[in-house]
Scaffold this motif. Structure first.
Motif, PDB file in Angstrom:
ATOM      1  N   THR A 302       0.832  -1.212   0.000  1.00  0.00           N
ATOM      2  CA  THR A 302       0.000   0.000   0.000  1.00  0.00           C
ATOM      3  C   THR A 302       0.863   1.257   0.000  1.00  0.00           C
ATOM      4  OG1 THR A 302      -1.756  -1.183   1.181  1.00  0.00           O
ATOM      5  CG2 THR A 302      -1.853   1.218   1.197  1.00  0.00           C
ATOM      6  N   GLU A 303       1.892   1.280   0.843  1.00  0.00           N
ATOM      7  CA  GLU A 303       2.781   2.450   0.902  1.00  0.00           C
ATOM      8  C   GLU A 303       3.527   2.640  -0.412  1.00  0.00           C
ATOM      9  OE1 GLU A 303       5.172   1.535   4.285  1.00  0.00           O
ATOM     10  OE2 GLU A 303       3.736   2.384   5.733  1.00  0.00           O
ATOM     11  N   GLU A 304       3.965   1.549  -1.023  1.00  0.00           N
ATOM     12  CA  GLU A 304       4.674   1.624  -2.305  1.00  0.00           C
ATOM     13  C   GLU A 304       3.762   2.138  -3.420  1.00  0.00           C
ATOM     14  OE1 GLU A 304       7.807  -2.091  -1.516  1.00  0.00           O
ATOM     15  OE2 GLU A 304       6.062  -2.360  -2.806  1.00  0.00           O
ATOM     16  N   SER A 305       2.461   1.875  -3.293  1.00  0.00           N
ATOM     17  CA  SER A 305       1.524   2.289  -4.340  1.00  0.00           C
ATOM     18  C   SER A 305       1.374   3.803  -4.410  1.00  0.00           C
ATOM     19  CB  SER A 305       0.144   1.661  -4.089  1.00  0.00           C
ATOM     20  OG  SER A 305      -0.518   2.303  -3.002  1.00  0.00           O
ATOM     21  N   GLY A 306       1.623   4.469  -3.286  1.00  0.00           N
ATOM     22  CA  GLY A 306       1.449   5.927  -3.241  1.00  0.00           C
ATOM     23  C   GLY A 306      -0.008   6.358  -3.154  1.00  0.00           C
ATOM     24  N   ILE A 307      -0.899   5.396  -2.943  1.00  0.00           N
ATOM     25  CA  ILE A 307      -2.327   5.703  -2.852  1.00  0.00           C
ATOM     26  C   ILE A 307      -2.669   6.198  -1.445  1.00  0.00           C
ATOM     27  CG2 ILE A 307      -4.619   4.616  -2.729  1.00  0.00           C
ATOM     28  CD1 ILE A 307      -3.881   3.021  -5.204  1.00  0.00           C
ATOM     29  N   THR A 308      -3.364   7.322  -1.385  1.00  0.00           N
ATOM     30  CA  THR A 308      -3.810   7.886  -0.114  1.00  0.00           C
ATOM     31  C   THR A 308      -5.333   7.796  -0.062  1.00  0.00           C
ATOM     32  OG1 THR A 308      -1.949   9.443  -0.097  1.00  0.00           O
ATOM     33  CG2 THR A 308      -3.793   9.906   1.385  1.00  0.00           C
ATOM     34  N   VAL A 309      -5.837   7.034   0.892  1.00  0.00           N
ATOM     35  CA  VAL A 309      -7.271   6.793   0.992  1.00  0.00           C
ATOM     36  C   VAL A 309      -7.930   7.871   1.842  1.00  0.00           C
ATOM     37  CG1 VAL A 309      -9.054   5.109   1.602  1.00  0.00           C
ATOM     38  CG2 VAL A 309      -6.807   4.325   0.838  1.00  0.00           C
ATOM     39  N   ALA A 310      -9.066   8.351   1.387  1.00  0.00           N
ATOM     40  CA  ALA A 310      -9.806   9.374   2.132  1.00  0.00           C
ATOM     41  C   ALA A 310     -10.399   8.778   3.402  1.00  0.00           C
ATOM     42  CB  ALA A 310     -10.928   9.935   1.260  1.00  0.00           C
TER      43      ALA A 310
END
Length: 505
Positions: A302-310
């Motif tokens: 998840t951290e590697e994906s760079g996705i930030t979830v609201a």
């Protein structure tokens, strides 16, 4: 010399050919039908999946293998037939694949990652010795804890055990001088993480005084007695030796302490077999270890994906949802490039789900609730998986391919369910009465409380609906059996029974 070289070459050739032989066995075709096949690899996957984490080898008879092969083949035939009959469209198959493929890849990757981790990565333990210090005045309590730590750091191990037994406010640990069960440091995260962090910061064997910020009324005087790496297969033996040691220490302590409270604490360590306690601890620890492997790797991906979830609003159920919150531009997550996935995007993905897999919504709340669940349970994980090369590399794994097939088959199964529901089923009152008379001393009766050998029939009215449901179900089952038999014949399903023999997997 020549003979030795020849033997060496033969052995080398065997090592080279072994994977090829296994690969050939995996690809061996064990069932055929018009337009498709089932391989040994597919059958073995279903067998392994059915074991549900049981690592013990299980004998699988030829008859069971044949049934598994037939089941796999029938699912493939069912989808093929549904497409041929225009009950399922190729477009819907493509839609469902697009929706779930990356989510399934992540599932398969994580399962294999944990499975391989359990084989190759040892559990890491730290042994702690601890005294609990309680007091209403936080400053005074912390000073008391620090003084105890200073005293303990000047003592021998034997003296330390005696002093902790005198000073700790944890009665349960007095008999073993404040020792704790080995604590797994690479399992799932726990509330002790802050204490472990403090302990790791000092030399092994040195006591420190520690209290959480603002919680000084409970202070810990703690040290590390050492660390150890233990492979899963040694875990039960490891815990058994620990509990044997605790039992000896507690029995020794009991020779000089006989008050009721102490006796209760001693009993915890001395009663029962160490091996039984070890089995319980090993089982619990392995579950935590699996969770730790899973959580840490998923967090890394998840951290590697760079996705930030609201931070989505918390809802307890569909009635609690406020659909007005989710405007088309409502951002559900953003990627490392700053691009957002919005409620409008989710709506498009939700609308693309084949109609067979969606229900009719009576309220907008119910639909919004399902959309949120779809996002959190499937779409978000799939979007994270899209960014990971190691996750994407499972696209040729049998687990991924078969789960993807299962999702496609779900379209055909829904079509079959609708077909079964539409079957005209008629059960007459006479048929139900006859069934009742035939079974009133067996299925439709209770045991006589005065004489267990006798049965007391239930009133017809009390079982009428049950009988009706059973008879309707029987008629529908008959339709299913005819349907299956027809598909097997139409598509010329053949099981290679001559290639099947009992195996242990």
């Amino acid at each position: 010399m020549i003979r030795n070289k020849l033997i060496h070459r033969v052995m080398l050739l065997g090592l080279i050919l072994l994977p090829l032989i296994n690969c050939a066995k995996d690809s061996e075709i064990l069932a055929t039908f018009d337009g498709g096949t089932v391989t040994r690899r597919e059958m073995n996957f279903v067998i392994e999946a059915s074991k549900r984490g049981n690592t013990e080898p299980q004998p699988i008879s030829a008859d069971i293998q044949a049934k598994i092969l037939e089941s796999i083949a029938l699912e493939k035939i069912l989808l093929k037939d549904a497409i041929k009959a225009n009950k399922v469209s190729e477009a819907d198959v493509t839609k469902i694949e697009s929706l779930v493929k990356d989510f399934l890849k992540l599932n398969v990757y994580m399962r294999e990652y944990v499975k391989n981790g359990l084989k190759s990565k040892p559990l890491e333990f730290i042994n702690l010795q601890l005294a609990l210090v309680r007091g209403e005045d936080e400053a005074e309590n912390l000073k008391k804890a620090q003084d105890l730590a200073n005293r303990l750091n000047t003592m021998s191990d034997k003296e330390v055990a005696i002093e902790i037994a005198k000073s700790t406010d944890d009665m349960t640990r007095k008999p073993i001088g404040g020792k704790l069960e080995p604590f797994c440091t690479n399992c799932a995260e726990t509330p002790l993480e802050d204490i472990l962090s403090e302990v790791r910061g000092v030399k092994q064997g040195k006591f420190i005084a520690y209290a959480k910020q603002g919680e000084g009324r409970i202070a810990y005087v703690v040290r590390s007695l050492g660390t150890e790496k233990v492979h899963p297969e040694r875990l039960r033996k490891y815990f058994t030796s620990v509990f044997d040691e605790f039992k000896e220490e507690a029995m020794e302590y009991g020779k000089t302490h006989e008050d009721a409270e102490t006796k209760a604490s001693i009993a915890y360590f001395t009663e029962g077999e160490s091996a039984d306690k070890a089995n319980q601890f090993a089982s619990h620890t392995m579950k935590e270890y699996e969770q730790g492997l899973y959580q840490k790797e998923l967090k890394k991906i998840t951290e590697e994906s760079g996705i930030t979830v609201a931070n989505l609003p918390r809802f307890t159920g569909p009635d609690d949802v406020d659909p007005k919150v989710f405007t088309p531009e409502y951002s559900l997550y953003s990627n490392k490039d700053g691009k957002s996935y919005t409620w409008k995007d989710l709506t498009a993905d939700f609308d693309a789900i084949p109609s067979q897999l969606k229900q009719e919504y009576k309220t907008e709340k119910a639909k919004t609730w399902d959309m949120l669940n779809l996002f959190q349970s499937t779409i978000l994980q799939g979007k994270i998986a899209e960014t990971s090369k190691r996750v994407q590399n499972v696209d040729s794994e049998i687990g991924y391919l078969m789960q993807l097939d299962k999702m496609k088959v779900s379209l055909a199964l829904k079509s079959l369910q609708d077909e079964i529901k539409a079957i005209p089923v008629t059960v007459t009152e006479t048929q139900m009465r006859d069934a009742y008379e035939a079974g009133k001393l067996y299925a439709y009766s209770d045991q006589d409380p005065k004489n267990p050998q006798n049965r007391i029939p239930k009133p017809y009215a009390a079982v009428r609906e049950r009988i009706k449901s059973e008879m309707e179900g029987s008629q529908r089952n008959s339709f299913i059996e005819q349907k299956v038999s027809g598909l097997k014949t139409t598509y010329n399903l053949v099981i290679a029974s001559d290639r099947l023999k009992e195996v242990t997997l």
